[in-house]
Motif scaffolding. Sequence first.
Motif, short mmCIF file in Angstrom:
data_model
loop_
_atom_site.label_atom_id
_atom_site.label_comp_id
_atom_site.label_asym_id
_atom_site.label_seq_id
_atom_site.Cartn_x
_atom_site.Cartn_y
_atom_site.Cartn_z
N VAL A 3 11.84 -11.97 1.33
CA VAL A 3 10.60 -11.41 0.75
C VAL A 3 10.82 -11.14 -0.73
O VAL A 3 11.87 -10.60 -1.13
CB VAL A 3 10.18 -10.10 1.45
N HIS A 4 9.84 -11.52 -1.56
CA HIS A 4 9.83 -11.18 -2.97
C HIS A 4 8.48 -10.60 -3.36
O HIS A 4 7.47 -10.82 -2.64
CB HIS A 4 10.16 -12.41 -3.83
N HIS A 5 8.48 -9.87 -4.47
CA HIS A 5 7.25 -9.26 -4.97
C HIS A 5 6.80 -9.97 -6.24
O HIS A 5 7.62 -10.21 -7.14
CB HIS A 5 7.46 -7.77 -5.28
N LEU A 6 5.52 -10.28 -6.32
CA LEU A 6 4.95 -10.91 -7.51
C LEU A 6 4.18 -9.87 -8.32
O LEU A 6 3.68 -8.87 -7.79
CB LEU A 6 3.99 -12.04 -7.11
N ASP A 7 4.09 -10.13 -9.64
CA ASP A 7 3.29 -9.31 -10.56
C ASP A 7 3.74 -7.84 -10.59
O ASP A 7 2.92 -6.92 -10.66
CB ASP A 7 1.80 -9.38 -10.21
N VAL A 8 5.04 -7.64 -10.52
CA VAL A 8 5.58 -6.29 -10.66
C VAL A 8 5.60 -5.93 -12.14
O VAL A 8 6.13 -6.69 -12.98
CB VAL A 8 6.99 -6.20 -10.06
N SER A 9 5.02 -4.80 -12.48
CA SER A 9 4.89 -4.41 -13.88
C SER A 9 5.69 -3.12 -14.15
O SER A 9 5.43 -2.09 -13.51
CB SER A 9 3.42 -4.17 -14.24
#
Length: 539
Positions: A332-338
């Motif tokens: 699992v990866h996270h996209l659009d982490v700011s």
Amino acid sequence: MRLSELYAPTLREAPRDLDPPGQQALARAGLFRLLDAVPGAGAALLPAGQIAVDRLAATLITAISAPVPQPIALPQPPGEATTADLVIALLARDLRSYRELPLLLSARTTAITAAPRARLGLLAAREEPALELWLAAARDGLEPALERITDALRRALRGLGAATDRVAAPAPSGHLGERWVARDLTDALAIAWCPACDVRSVASLAPVTPVPRPATDPGPWRAVATPDQRTVEEVAAYLGQTPADLLKTLIVEADGALVAALIPGDRDLSLDKLGALLGARTLRLAPDAAVVAATGAPVGFAGPVGLALPIVADRAAAPRTAWTTGGNARDVHHLDVSPGRDFVAMHMADIVAFEDRDPCPVCSAARSARAGLGLARIDRFGTAPADRVALTVDGASGGAEPVGLVRVRVRLARLLGAIAEAATTDRGLVWPARAAPWDVAVVGLGAAGDAVSAAAGTLAMALEARGLAILRDDRDLRPGQKLGDAETMGHPLIAVVGRRGLERGVFELRRRGRGDVVEIALDDAVERVLAERAQEVGA
């Protein structure tokens, strides 16, 4: 000194267990030996080597005149204490008034090499003698006093035949510092060098300017499946991104506590920079079991969102930038982490490792990596000790004034080894006059007790009486062996007294630095040799 009384085992052949020619020459000259029979022991200085090191230390100390160095002897630091702790405690106990400043103390200590390499001899010995100078001064007087000291030391080093580059190198504790590096001797120290503006810094601590990422207002982060994609390159390709679009999370152990370090996916972490930022004595990548326990995911899937650890992020992870990160779960990866919105870092700092062709922070030109050997380092503690242990004096105005502290440490065995590398040519080892263990070698080619031997002894004593350090070869050996040993030991000036010359009232002075021989009348011996020595020193 008589050679018959000196333990100086010379070698005819270059030892096979040493690579650099200068180290081979030092071993042949009988200055040190590798203790191969004791695994991990490293190198031992023999008497001639210890004499050489002592003369180097004396030369450096006498080069400084303001303030005058005062010798102290320090005990071995106990436990995790350092020589800095000892000196600070000593000064805090007895310093009282600003009138006692500036104060310069000198001590002989032992330096440890983190990654010794036996085949490099004294250039990478496990332990070696060092000279430490501790400067204590008022805040405003610290840098001017340090400048006088370092100017004197660098002049002395040049006179000894050791050319060095000044390289910026903050100490692991974060204090400002620099190293003096002999270029290209070994690859023990990597240097980031800018050919355009000549700025140099230790590569492991070299500043790196982050590649700007466009500011954006991404939507909420979202989780995506990345089945069987474990490496940065594999994840980036699977998602149609580049490694630079990923923000990888590395779990490190700093003094036993876990910390998450965030850096762009196409860069490596600098443990030295991170350690300096955190002020950590020990720092390493956390064991796999600790990573799994902290993140709840296999190694390679850590991410900052929801992570219950302190976070240190590289400056590239600026607010209003979007990144792909690990999802703290398998595949699992996270996209659009700011950054700033989805996680908060306790530090935003330069923590990535320098790479060849990184732009210079001063002029933006591409830098290159060079190899070198650190011979000396300067650590500026400033007035930090005053804040910690009340290292203060009564100031001129009557109030308490903090005392600033600087350490200068010269690694004496490395210095000896570096000088030998520069002084070894196809003619063998020829010491620079200022670095030679002895000023003149006196070799009598007669038998023990004859007129030639007596004349050589008289010449040696007359030169010693005028302050020269003399090594007299009084052994009952063949002339060829005596002369061969004198050259193997690297003497720059060799006074040779032979039967035929004695009959004419002359002796030979072999000037090895120039590669010639001159005859000198025995009646005029002392003044002529003193003049030749002075000329060698001034050359």
